[in-house]
Scaffold this active site. Structure first.
Site, PDB file in Angstrom:
ATOM      1  N   ASN A 181      48.527  38.415  34.511  1.00  0.00           N
ATOM      2  CA  ASN A 181      49.803  38.023  33.920  1.00  0.00           C
ATOM      3  C   ASN A 181      50.561  39.301  33.599  1.00  0.00           C
ATOM      4  OD1 ASN A 181      49.630  34.931  33.428  1.00  0.00           O
ATOM      5  ND2 ASN A 181      47.629  35.745  32.793  1.00  0.00           N
ATOM      6  N   GLU A 182      51.414  39.664  34.541  1.00  0.00           N
ATOM      7  CA  GLU A 182      52.131  40.935  34.438  1.00  0.00           C
ATOM      8  C   GLU A 182      53.252  40.830  33.399  1.00  0.00           C
ATOM      9  OE1 GLU A 182      50.757  43.316  35.742  1.00  0.00           O
ATOM     10  OE2 GLU A 182      50.344  43.155  37.884  1.00  0.00           O
ATOM     11  N   PRO A 183      53.784  41.972  32.933  1.00  0.00           N
ATOM     12  CA  PRO A 183      54.919  41.928  32.007  1.00  0.00           C
ATOM     13  C   PRO A 183      56.014  41.005  32.553  1.00  0.00           C
ATOM     14  CG  PRO A 183      54.160  44.167  32.239  1.00  0.00           C
ATOM     15  CD  PRO A 183      53.370  43.348  33.228  1.00  0.00           C
TER      16      PRO A 183
END
Ligand code: F6R
Length: 657
Positions: A181-183
């Site tokens: 879950n990337e920025p």
């Protein structure tokens, strides 16, 4: 108002500003919104986490229930898995009642690829314990694009069907990602196909042997199902994680740092080592949190911090500066800020020397090194073939120029960091060379054809053949020899140790063994050095530098009773990534602009490590640029603190038994 009152008020004000929580009188102020446990090192921390997982598995066993674990990959959990395997083998910990779901998998990715998380989990855990094959699940990286959405829903449903996650193990990306879950991921994000951040791909480039080989996408468990786990433990090791840990633990909840969402969970613990904790307020500026013991180290740390944060040279700090910044008790102890300033200034001044091997015939009371013996035997340990010149090229050159007998020990071959086309170019050279000089070498011709064939058809599941690895190793050896010639030491003083732990052909190395330690021990015994220089990168538990240091430390431990060791000092330098904190530095060797240029030319001898190298990592600068920027930053720091202004400086910390 006395100093103490000002101090407390200032802290309370700061606490309010930073959204920190002040306890009742006498209690430390906390800036931390997530319970965080700091361990001396990752091994100790991993043992504690493995113990918690084992206890949970056993508790569930007793209740006749399945234990549902959420598992992570990456370098952080490896030591936890190793401990669990050990507990299975030695204590009979059974995984028969375990069902596990991994967080993520690259997309597209075949499960048998050496880069797949499937293979990682089998190699690190599943193949070594008694978990049933049908009880572990990882996202499938081969699902056709049209079916991914449906597949992700079914992955979450499978978790729910077995009662949800009892325990979720997490790592954290340098950008704050949990799972992938990337920025930008929202708190209610579900399991999905995502596009990997550039920084995530760059960090993985090392494992994949180049950025271009890292997949652009991955399937990840969403933030929402992660937060649904009943218990969460997040692991972080090393200084590369320090800033993001501080953000997640002390900062606001933000999609820029997805790990900050964990502040909303009621049973989460961050388990970190000292390096990953180094940016937390209680570690970085402990005097702003609680009363501290003002020993010399703490004073140096606080004064250099104060000087940097106020952007004032040390000798210009005033009593008011001390009072306003939570250091009034230190002031009370000394009486006047001026005394503290002078004391710390002098200590820093005494770390600077242009004579890293000691200055002959000089009073050495306030110098970092002994004057005697005037000519020292020096042994520089270089984990890879270029760390000597990158990390301490200026000092290396001075030691040679000042007449010491300098030896370099190249601990590993560094062969996995050579690009395939470089290897081919050199094999081609040998073939042409032989043809030119009418040397009949069917072996060289065959090697060339085999290598060309292999490199053309190589699959992700294959590692380099031993011959190609050998070619790559010889190539790097030649570069190291070129640097030694350039600096001016005889070739026989370059020792190529080829430590066996490194020779796996992949980023994943073997644990150090007796043979590795013996090689180092024998060399120390042979040279009987007065000075040893070694890479002191302790933070990355899986990094080659750390393993190389472990071997040196073990060898030193065995040799410490020997007579020559009584006269041997050990100096540690840092690798290409980070520098020692200013308050830790015990020797700083300045460099002139010409010396900086010379060092750059020495680094250039490592041609295979220039221009888009295999292990670029998430830093796009070349090694010579990293080295120069770091050395000039150290010099700049000394200048800002009010000491002399140099072009560049290399820094060392003395290691003692
Ligand atoms: C791995 C995962 C990632 C990693 C993170 C840290 O399954 O989901 O979030 O935990 O990238 O990786 P390391 O531990 O290699 O620093």
């Amino acid at each position: 108002m006395d100093n103490q009152t000002v101090n407390t008020e200032t802290i309370l004000l700061q606490a309010a500003d930073n959204n920190a929580t002040a306890g009742t009188v006498g209690q430390p102020i906390t800036y931390e919104k997530i319970p965080t446990q700091i361990f001396a090192d990752s091994k100790e921390a991993s043992n504690a986490v493995a113990q918690e997982i084992a206890d949970l598995i056993r508790k569930k066993q007793k209740e006749g229930k399945m234990c549902v674990l959420g598992l992570a990959t990456g370098s952080s959990p490896k030591t936890v898995y190793a401990k669990l395997v050990k507990m299975h083998k030695e204590e009979g910990l059974s995984f028969k009642n375990v069902i596990s779901f991994n967080l993520d998998e690259y997309y597209q990715m075949e499960p048998d690829s050496i880069y797949s998380y499937h293979r990682f989990m089998k190699e690190q855990l599943f193949d070594h314990v008694d978990i049933a094959k049908e009880n572990y699940f990882l996202p499938d990286g081969t699902i056709p694009p049209a079916m991914v959405r449906e597949y992700c829903i079914s992955y979450e449903s499978k978790i729910n069907a077995v009662g949800g996650l009892d325990f979720q193990l997490l790592g954290i990306g340098g950008n704050g990602h949990i799972g992938f879950n990337e920025p930008g991921s929202l708190i209610n994000a579900r399991t999905r196909l995502i596009t990997l951040d550039h920084s995530t791909r760059a960090a993985a480039a090392m494992e994949f042997g180049g950025l271009h080989k890292v997949p652009r996408k991955a399937i990840t468990l969403g933030v929402s199902p992660i937060l649904s786990a009943r218990r969460i433990v997040l692991l972080a090791w090393g200084e590369r994680k320090a800033a993001v840990i501080r953000g997640a633990v002390e900062g606001p909840v933000t999609e820029r740092n997805p790990a900050s969402y964990l502040q909303a969970h009621s049973d989460v613990t961050f388990v970190v080592d000292e390096s990953a904790a180094s940016e937390l307020t209680r570690v970085k500026t402990p005097w702003a949190v609680d009363s501290v013991v003002w020993d010399n180290k703490m004073i140096k740390k606080a004064v250099t911090y104060l000087s940097q944060s106020l952007q004032k040279p040390i000798l210009k700090l005033t009593d008011k500066d001390y009072n306003d910044n939570g250091m009034s008790d230190l002031l009370a102890q000394y009486g006047a800020g001026y005394e503290i300033n002078i004391n710390v200034f002098n200590q820093l001044q005494h770390t600077i020397t242009g004579w890293p091997g000691g200055k002959p015939n000089a009073d050495d009371t306030n110098r970092p090194e002994r004057a005697q013996p005037a000519k020292k035997r020096v042994l520089i340990f270089s984990p890879h073939p270029d760390d000597d010149i990158i990390s301490m090229g200026g000092t290396f050159q001075r030691l040679v120029d000042q007449g010491h007998e300098v030896h370099v020990a190249y601990q590993t071959s560094g062969n996995i960091a050579v690009a395939d086309d470089e290897a081919l170019r050199f094999i081609d050279f040998v073939v042409d060379f032989n043809n030119n000089f009418a040397i009949n070498s069917p072996e060289a011709n065959k090697l060339f054809l085999d290598a060309k064939n292999f490199l053309k058809h190589t699959k992700d599941s294959e590692i380099d053949t031993p011959e190609i690895r050998q070619v790559k190793g010889i190539l790097r050896k030649g570069e190291a020899k070129a640097t030694c010639r350039f600096v001016g030491i005889p070739t026989e003083n370059a020792h190529f140790l080829n430590m066996p732990f490194y020779e796996t052909g992949t980023v994943q190395k073997k644990p150090i063994g007796e043979e590795d330690i013996k090689i180092v021990e024998n060399l120390i015994e042979q040279i009987k050095p007065h000075q040893i220089y070694a890479a002191g990168d302790f933070a990355d538990p899986h990094g080659t530098h750390k393993v190389c240091w472990d071997a040196i430390e073990a060898a030193l431990e065995r040799s410490k009773h020997k007579n020559f060791m009584k006269d041997c000092w050990v100096w540690l330098y840092r690798g290409a990534w980070a520098e020692w904190d200013i308050h830790e530095i015990e020797m700083a060797v300045p460099m002139s602009p010409d010396q900086v240029l010379k060092k750059r030319q020495g680094i250039f001898k490592h041609q295979s490590q220039k221009d888009g190298v295999v292990f670029q990592g998430d830093d796009s600068r070349e090694f010579w640029q990293r080295a120069e920027e770091r050395n000039s930053a150290t010099a700049h720091l000394y200048d800002e603190l009010g000491l002399a202004e140099y072009e560049a400086m290399e820094a060392f910390v003395r290691w003692k038994f």
